[in-house]
Structure formats: structure tokens, C-alpha cells
Design a protein around this motif. Sequence first.
Motif, mmCIF file in Angstrom:
data_model
loop_
_atom_site.group_PDB
_atom_site.id
_atom_site.type_symbol
_atom_site.label_atom_id
_atom_site.label_comp_id
_atom_site.label_asym_id
_atom_site.label_seq_id
_atom_site.Cartn_x
_atom_site.Cartn_y
_atom_site.Cartn_z
ATOM 1 N N GLU A 41 0.846 -1.191 0.000
ATOM 2 C CA GLU A 41 0.000 0.000 0.000
ATOM 3 C C GLU A 41 0.879 1.238 0.000
ATOM 4 N N LEU A 42 0.738 2.022 -1.040
ATOM 5 C CA LEU A 42 1.542 3.237 -1.157
ATOM 6 C C LEU A 42 0.951 4.345 -0.303
ATOM 7 N N PRO A 43 1.792 5.250 0.182
ATOM 8 C CA PRO A 43 1.291 6.367 0.982
ATOM 9 C C PRO A 43 0.384 7.271 0.141
ATOM 10 N N THR A 44 -0.640 7.787 0.756
ATOM 11 C CA THR A 44 -1.564 8.688 0.072
ATOM 12 C C THR A 44 -1.518 10.047 0.729
ATOM 13 N N SER A 45 -1.857 11.060 -0.040
ATOM 14 C CA SER A 45 -1.887 12.414 0.483
ATOM 15 C C SER A 45 -3.323 12.886 0.557
ATOM 16 N N GLU A 46 -3.639 13.696 1.533
ATOM 17 C CA GLU A 46 -4.982 14.215 1.676
ATOM 18 C C GLU A 46 -5.227 15.321 0.646
ATOM 19 N N VAL A 47 -6.377 15.263 0.012
ATOM 20 C CA VAL A 47 -6.753 16.261 -0.972
ATOM 21 C C VAL A 47 -7.807 17.170 -0.358
ATOM 22 N N MET A 48 -7.522 18.460 -0.344
ATOM 23 C CA MET A 48 -8.459 19.404 0.236
ATOM 24 C C MET A 48 -9.627 19.619 -0.718
ATOM 25 N N GLU A 49 -10.831 19.358 -0.245
ATOM 26 C CA GLU A 49 -12.019 19.550 -1.063
ATOM 27 C C GLU A 49 -12.459 21.008 -0.999
ATOM 28 N N VAL A 50 -12.806 21.561 -2.167
ATOM 29 C CA VAL A 50 -13.239 22.953 -2.267
ATOM 30 C C VAL A 50 -14.692 22.977 -2.693
ATOM 31 N N ASP A 51 -15.508 23.643 -1.935
ATOM 32 C CA ASP A 51 -16.911 23.791 -2.282
ATOM 33 C C ASP A 51 -17.021 24.726 -3.479
ATOM 34 N N PRO A 52 -17.626 24.264 -4.601
ATOM 35 C CA PRO A 52 -17.736 25.130 -5.790
ATOM 36 C C PRO A 52 -18.418 26.458 -5.496
ATOM 37 N N GLU A 53 -19.309 26.467 -4.490
ATOM 38 C CA GLU A 53 -20.008 27.713 -4.171
ATOM 39 C C GLU A 53 -19.085 28.744 -3.533
ATOM 40 N N ASP A 54 -17.922 28.281 -3.038
ATOM 41 C CA ASP A 54 -16.964 29.208 -2.440
ATOM 42 C C ASP A 54 -16.092 29.881 -3.485
ATOM 43 N N LEU A 55 -16.131 29.398 -4.714
ATOM 44 C CA LEU A 55 -15.327 29.980 -5.777
ATOM 45 C C LEU A 55 -16.093 31.123 -6.441
ATOM 46 N N PRO A 56 -15.377 32.130 -6.938
ATOM 47 C CA PRO A 56 -16.058 33.245 -7.619
ATOM 48 C C PRO A 56 -16.861 32.734 -8.808
ATOM 49 N N GLN A 57 -18.107 33.139 -8.901
ATOM 50 C CA GLN A 57 -18.976 32.719 -9.995
ATOM 51 C C GLN A 57 -19.279 33.928 -10.888
ATOM 52 N N PHE A 58 -18.920 33.824 -12.147
ATOM 53 C CA PHE A 58 -19.143 34.917 -13.066
ATOM 54 C C PHE A 58 -20.104 34.454 -14.156
ATOM 55 N N GLU A 59 -21.320 34.979 -14.121
ATOM 56 C CA GLU A 59 -22.338 34.625 -15.102
ATOM 57 C C GLU A 59 -22.259 35.622 -16.266
ATOM 58 N N ILE A 60 -21.338 35.362 -17.170
ATOM 59 C CA ILE A 60 -21.137 36.250 -18.306
ATOM 60 C C ILE A 60 -21.842 35.654 -19.515
ATOM 61 N N ASN A 61 -22.844 36.367 -20.025
ATOM 62 C CA ASN A 61 -23.613 35.879 -21.164
ATOM 63 C C ASN A 61 -23.546 36.899 -22.300
ATOM 64 N N ASP A 62 -22.372 37.063 -22.846
ATOM 65 C CA ASP A 62 -22.153 38.047 -23.904
ATOM 66 C C ASP A 62 -22.638 37.479 -25.232
ATOM 67 N N ALA A 63 -23.607 38.152 -25.848
ATOM 68 C CA ALA A 63 -24.175 37.679 -27.109
ATOM 69 C C ALA A 63 -23.407 38.182 -28.327
ATOM 70 N N LEU A 64 -22.403 39.040 -28.113
ATOM 71 C CA LEU A 64 -21.628 39.605 -29.219
ATOM 72 C C LEU A 64 -20.238 38.981 -29.281
ATOM 73 N N SER A 65 -19.562 39.199 -30.392
ATOM 74 C CA SER A 65 -18.208 38.657 -30.574
ATOM 75 C C SER A 65 -17.437 39.556 -31.525
ATOM 76 N N ASN A 66 -16.189 39.151 -31.807
ATOM 77 C CA ASN A 66 -15.342 39.882 -32.756
ATOM 78 C C ASN A 66 -15.174 41.350 -32.383
ATOM 79 N N TYR A 67 -14.913 41.590 -31.118
ATOM 80 C CA TYR A 67 -14.695 42.967 -30.667
ATOM 81 C C TYR A 67 -13.405 43.523 -31.273
ATOM 82 N N GLU A 68 -13.345 44.838 -31.382
ATOM 83 C CA GLU A 68 -12.174 45.490 -31.949
ATOM 84 C C GLU A 68 -11.058 45.650 -30.927
#
Length: 330
Positions: A41-68
Motif C-alpha cells: 500500500e503506497l502512501p496517500t496524500s490528503e486532498v483538500m475539497e473545495v466547495d464550488p459555491e466558495d469559488l467566484p462565480q461569473f455569469e457572463i452571457n455576452d451575445a456579441l463577438s469579434n470585438y475590436e
Amino acid sequence: MKKMLIRTLASALLLTALTSCRAQEQHDYFADAMEKDPELELPTSEVMEVDPEDLPQFEINDALSNYEEELTFDIPAKGDHAAGELVVKYKIYDFAYEDRNVAIVSVENHSTQALTVSIEGVCENTLESKTKSIIRSFEGFAAGWQNYFIFDPNTEFDEFSYDIDFEYYDGETYGQTYQNLTFDLRIGPSTDVVGPSAVVIGSGIDVDAFWFYDYIGESGAGFAYGYVLFDENDEVLRCLTERREWQVAHVLNPARPDEWDRSHFMDYIGTDRETTWDEIENGNGYNTPASQTNYQPGEGFEVVNGIVAFNAMYPEIPQSVLDKINAGLH
């Protein structure tokens, strides 16, 4: 100074090469151990779980493209808010049927801090050496939100520049309560009133621009807006910087907690007299999605996209305005 930089770079490359060579000669001790004892059995490392709700959420819904142009401006940290960025893009659009241009600026607030944003746009006709300055602002620009600013000098121009200013805003914001904003072109039978009471249906097709959205606020709210409509060539068919002082957002229906109470607002584009409602297949009355029918829009009605620029949002609507809305006068 340049020679020293070159030597340093050369030394770094040499060190990388040596390191790479040595890395090939290293043994994988875990692999060797597993080969000797497969049940080890190889040694294992603990992985810190991150709640997705704690991360910045950016709801960007840009309908345009090809900006200058796209520029990023730093938003310094403040209190409990980490530093962020303001992403600003713009594009100059031609009108399809007029000798006129409009600049549309998209602003994205990539931070957790609400802001008040002000933009002074300068539209310049370099051939005629004419400029026009227009100021647009939005108070209470929500964190993680995106919005458009329309600069329409009502004339032709070929160069656009801007100065943007922002400050922190500590009040309530409402942009985050308007979600999943989508555009749709809808049609319906036109009606002509003949005489005091006779109504003729089928003399043409009424074309309307609709914006649907999911409103998740706790109480009704109002907003002021402008919009731009585009044809298939990405040219402007209609541009209004101010459309109505108020609109009503409907609260999520508590009787249907698992569904969004779909709200919408619209604007009449015009009546296509070249087509009659009798010619429309799959038409089921007013506000039929044009895309679900065989309707071929006439000149000036070929709208394929539309964006809305919110000018202001409010938690309540004055009673005087509500009275007009209820009376069908606004």
C-alpha cells in the motif's frame, strides 16, 4: 546589460537541459517497490475539497463577438473583497439602411465587489474632423455581472475611444437577479381597425423583438433599458438608447418552486405588409416564434439577434408608474 541577460538566459537553458538529462536517469522508487511487492500500500496524500459555491462565480452571457479591442482594468481589494478585474470590450457597428454608426461597449465585472461604472465615449469622424462625447453610467453594477453600454451619436463615425471610471458601491444590486436573458423574434397577425368597431385580421404580419429572462428576486423590481437589433450581416437594424423608463420583473411563482417564472419584455418592430397571416405555417396566434414558422421577413424585418443594455435597476416602482402600467398607458 543585454549581454548579461543573454548569458543568464543561456545559463538557464543549460541548467534546464542538464536537469532534463538527469531526470531521465532517476528511478521510480515506488514502481520498484510495487514490482517487488504488488500488495504494497503506497502512501496517500490528503486532498483538500473545495466547495464550488466558495469559488467566484461569473455569469457572463455576452451575445456579441469579434470585438475590436479588449482591455482589462484592475479592481483593488477592499475589506473582505479580493482584488478583481474589469474586462472592457468595444466594437463599432454599421447600420444596414442608414449612414450611421453605433459603438457598443461590453463591461464584465470579474470581482466580488459591486461597483458604479461610468464611461465617457468619444465618437470621431476622422474624415470630417468631428467628434461627439457621450457619457453612460450604471449605479450598482453587480459582482460577476456583464452589461452593455450603447454610444449612438446619430451620425457616421469611424473611430471610438473611451475613458472609464469606477468606484465601490455598497448598496443593494439587482443585476444578478436577472438570469438567462435570451432574445427571440416573434410574429403575429396584424390587425387593422376599420370604422368604429370592425377589425380586419390577416392584412399583414406584426414583428416584435422579445427578451425572456428568469427573475429570481424576492420582490418585484423595475428597470430602464436600451437595445440594439442586428441582421444576419451583423449590421444594425434598430438602436434605441432609452426605451421606457420602467419595466416590471415578475417574482418566481411560489406555486411552482421547481420552475422559473419566465418573464419577458418586448418592443414592436413594425408590420410586414408583404406577407399575410394566412400564408404562415405553424402560426398559432400572437407571439409565435418566427423560427418555428416558414416566415421569410421582408426588408427591415430580418432580425437575427438583439442585445439589451440595462441603464438602471430599481427595487420598487413608483405607484404613479404602476397606475399607468395597470391602465395600459405605459
